[in-house]
Scaffold this motif. Structure first.
Motif, mmCIF file in Angstrom:
data_model
loop_
_atom_site.group_PDB
_atom_site.id
_atom_site.type_symbol
_atom_site.label_atom_id
_atom_site.label_comp_id
_atom_site.label_asym_id
_atom_site.label_seq_id
_atom_site.Cartn_x
_atom_site.Cartn_y
_atom_site.Cartn_z
ATOM 1 N N ALA A 76 0.853 -1.188 0.000
ATOM 2 C CA ALA A 76 0.000 0.000 0.000
ATOM 3 C C ALA A 76 0.889 1.237 0.000
ATOM 4 O O ALA A 76 1.851 1.320 0.752
ATOM 5 C CB ALA A 76 -0.913 -0.006 1.218
ATOM 6 N N LEU A 77 0.553 2.164 -0.866
ATOM 7 C CA LEU A 77 1.332 3.400 -0.995
ATOM 8 C C LEU A 77 0.523 4.580 -0.457
ATOM 9 O O LEU A 77 -0.707 4.577 -0.523
ATOM 10 C CB LEU A 77 1.663 3.656 -2.468
ATOM 11 C CG LEU A 77 2.444 2.562 -3.183
ATOM 12 C CD1 LEU A 77 2.549 2.881 -4.659
ATOM 13 C CD2 LEU A 77 3.820 2.399 -2.559
ATOM 14 N N PRO A 78 1.192 5.593 0.020
ATOM 15 C CA PRO A 78 0.471 6.807 0.412
ATOM 16 C C PRO A 78 -0.237 7.407 -0.818
ATOM 17 O O PRO A 78 0.309 7.367 -1.924
ATOM 18 C CB PRO A 78 1.577 7.739 0.906
ATOM 19 C CG PRO A 78 2.746 6.868 1.196
ATOM 20 C CD PRO A 78 2.633 5.697 0.274
ATOM 21 N N GLU A 79 -1.418 7.946 -0.609
ATOM 22 C CA GLU A 79 -2.164 8.540 -1.731
ATOM 23 C C GLU A 79 -1.393 9.680 -2.386
ATOM 24 O O GLU A 79 -1.601 9.987 -3.553
ATOM 25 C CB GLU A 79 -3.538 9.026 -1.263
ATOM 26 C CG GLU A 79 -4.514 7.906 -1.005
ATOM 27 C CD GLU A 79 -4.827 7.054 -2.232
ATOM 28 O OE1 GLU A 79 -4.908 7.593 -3.360
ATOM 29 O OE2 GLU A 79 -4.994 5.843 -2.065
ATOM 30 N N SER A 80 -0.472 10.298 -1.657
ATOM 31 C CA SER A 80 0.321 11.383 -2.236
ATOM 32 C C SER A 80 1.206 10.898 -3.387
ATOM 33 O O SER A 80 1.654 11.696 -4.207
ATOM 34 C CB SER A 80 1.190 12.041 -1.159
ATOM 35 O OG SER A 80 2.115 11.102 -0.631
ATOM 36 N N LEU A 109 0.965 -1.511 -10.802
ATOM 37 C CA LEU A 109 0.511 -0.432 -9.918
ATOM 38 C C LEU A 109 -0.979 -0.220 -10.152
ATOM 39 O O LEU A 109 -1.408 -0.009 -11.293
ATOM 40 C CB LEU A 109 1.299 0.846 -10.237
ATOM 41 C CG LEU A 109 1.013 2.073 -9.398
ATOM 42 C CD1 LEU A 109 1.339 1.831 -7.931
ATOM 43 C CD2 LEU A 109 1.810 3.255 -9.918
ATOM 44 N N HIS A 110 -1.769 -0.281 -9.062
ATOM 45 C CA HIS A 110 -3.238 -0.242 -9.142
ATOM 46 C C HIS A 110 -3.830 0.740 -8.141
ATOM 47 O O HIS A 110 -3.190 1.121 -7.180
ATOM 48 C CB HIS A 110 -3.836 -1.584 -8.706
ATOM 49 C CG HIS A 110 -3.565 -2.730 -9.568
ATOM 50 N ND1 HIS A 110 -4.160 -3.935 -9.350
ATOM 51 C CD2 HIS A 110 -2.777 -2.909 -10.645
ATOM 52 C CE1 HIS A 110 -3.756 -4.803 -10.234
ATOM 53 N NE2 HIS A 110 -2.901 -4.197 -11.025
ATOM 54 N N HIS A 111 -5.116 0.989 -8.353
ATOM 55 C CA HIS A 111 -6.033 1.505 -7.342
ATOM 56 C C HIS A 111 -7.122 0.445 -7.184
ATOM 57 O O HIS A 111 -7.354 -0.338 -8.107
ATOM 58 C CB HIS A 111 -6.730 2.789 -7.821
ATOM 59 C CG HIS A 111 -6.255 4.029 -7.155
ATOM 60 N ND1 HIS A 111 -5.793 5.103 -7.856
ATOM 61 C CD2 HIS A 111 -6.183 4.395 -5.840
ATOM 62 C CE1 HIS A 111 -5.455 6.070 -7.022
ATOM 63 N NE2 HIS A 111 -5.683 5.658 -5.791
ATOM 64 N N ASN A 112 -7.811 0.438 -6.058
ATOM 65 C CA ASN A 112 -8.995 -0.402 -5.955
ATOM 66 C C ASN A 112 -10.164 0.328 -6.627
ATOM 67 O O ASN A 112 -10.015 1.462 -7.096
ATOM 68 C CB ASN A 112 -9.297 -0.755 -4.494
ATOM 69 C CG ASN A 112 -9.590 0.468 -3.653
ATOM 70 O OD1 ASN A 112 -9.434 1.607 -4.090
ATOM 71 N ND2 ASN A 112 -9.996 0.240 -2.416
ATOM 72 N N ASN A 117 -7.157 2.961 -2.359
ATOM 73 C CA ASN A 117 -6.025 2.115 -1.992
ATOM 74 C C ASN A 117 -5.053 2.016 -3.167
ATOM 75 O O ASN A 117 -5.144 1.129 -3.992
ATOM 76 C CB ASN A 117 -6.529 0.728 -1.584
ATOM 77 C CG ASN A 117 -5.406 -0.192 -1.134
ATOM 78 O OD1 ASN A 117 -4.257 0.223 -0.999
ATOM 79 N ND2 ASN A 117 -5.747 -1.437 -0.918
ATOM 80 N N TYR A 118 -4.126 2.950 -3.238
ATOM 81 C CA TYR A 118 -3.081 2.978 -4.263
ATOM 82 C C TYR A 118 -2.030 1.969 -3.841
ATOM 83 O O TYR A 118 -1.481 2.060 -2.728
ATOM 84 C CB TYR A 118 -2.505 4.390 -4.315
ATOM 85 C CG TYR A 118 -1.737 4.761 -5.561
ATOM 86 C CD1 TYR A 118 -2.275 4.580 -6.828
ATOM 87 C CD2 TYR A 118 -0.475 5.330 -5.461
ATOM 88 C CE1 TYR A 118 -1.575 4.960 -7.961
ATOM 89 C CE2 TYR A 118 0.229 5.708 -6.585
ATOM 90 C CZ TYR A 118 -0.331 5.521 -7.841
ATOM 91 O OH TYR A 118 0.358 5.894 -8.964
ATOM 92 N N HIS A 119 -1.742 0.977 -4.686
ATOM 93 C CA HIS A 119 -0.865 -0.107 -4.249
ATOM 94 C C HIS A 119 -0.124 -0.757 -5.408
ATOM 95 O O HIS A 119 -0.517 -0.644 -6.559
ATOM 96 C CB HIS A 119 -1.665 -1.164 -3.494
ATOM 97 C CG HIS A 119 -2.752 -1.797 -4.303
ATOM 98 N ND1 HIS A 119 -3.969 -1.210 -4.501
ATOM 99 C CD2 HIS A 119 -2.793 -2.972 -4.975
ATOM 100 C CE1 HIS A 119 -4.731 -1.987 -5.246
ATOM 101 N NE2 HIS A 119 -4.040 -3.066 -5.560
ATOM 102 N N ILE A 120 0.955 -1.457 -5.053
ATOM 103 C CA ILE A 120 1.762 -2.211 -6.013
ATOM 104 C C ILE A 120 1.626 -3.687 -5.694
ATOM 105 O O ILE A 120 1.721 -4.089 -4.532
ATOM 106 C CB ILE A 120 3.253 -1.820 -5.922
ATOM 107 C CG1 ILE A 120 3.469 -0.389 -6.398
ATOM 108 C CG2 ILE A 120 4.125 -2.778 -6.730
ATOM 109 C CD1 ILE A 120 4.896 0.094 -6.225
#
Length: 149
Positions: A76-80, A109-112, A117-120
């Protein structure tokens, strides 16, 4: 009151590494897919060979359960991080992991669907690719049991 979202990393064992890579990196299957990246050696042929070798070793071991062909981190990545180029973010994470551990990787690299939820997804091999393949040559092509058959 605004509460910040926590970052996390989840690790999973993969019993179908080729299928999982297709699922996370296929734009027809992922609505919010922003970028994908594979290390140089992480070709489709590499993943197929890895899966085959792991399955053969698993059968030979006589173990119960499912064969683990690879592993996946969901980071999970920070939304920034949306302010950075998606290609750069996924490449940086993947190459850093590849260089540190010396294993091949495929990442997406996705969003839900809710875009919260910005994530790899980082799929990696537990086995290192050999610099030079080991070529084994049998010294004979006929094998016999104790009765000579």
């Amino acid at each position: 009151m605004l509460i910040g979202r926590h970052s996390f990393i989840r690790q999973s064992k993969l019993s179908d590494v080729v299928g999982r890579i297709d699922y996370i990196s296929n734009p027809k299957r992922q609505e919010y897919l922003y970028a994908t990246y594979q290390t140089e050696g992480a070709t489709p042929e590499f993943w197929k060979n890895l899966a085959r070798e792991n399955q053969l070793d698993f059968k030979a071991s006589g173990s119960a359960g499912k064969c683990i062909e690879g592993r996946e981190f969901i980071i999970a990545l920070p939304e920034s991080f949306v302010q950075y180029r998606a290609d750069d973010v996924v490449r940086l994470f993947t190459e850093t992991f590849h260089k540190r551990y010396g294993v091949e990787c495929s990442a997406a690299l996705h969003h839900n669907k809710a875009k919260t939820n910005y994530h790899i997804h980082l799929v990696f091999s537990e086995r290192k690719m050999l610099e030079q393949p080991e070529v084994k040559i049998a010294i004979r092509n006929m094998f016999y049991d104790e009765q000579g058959k």
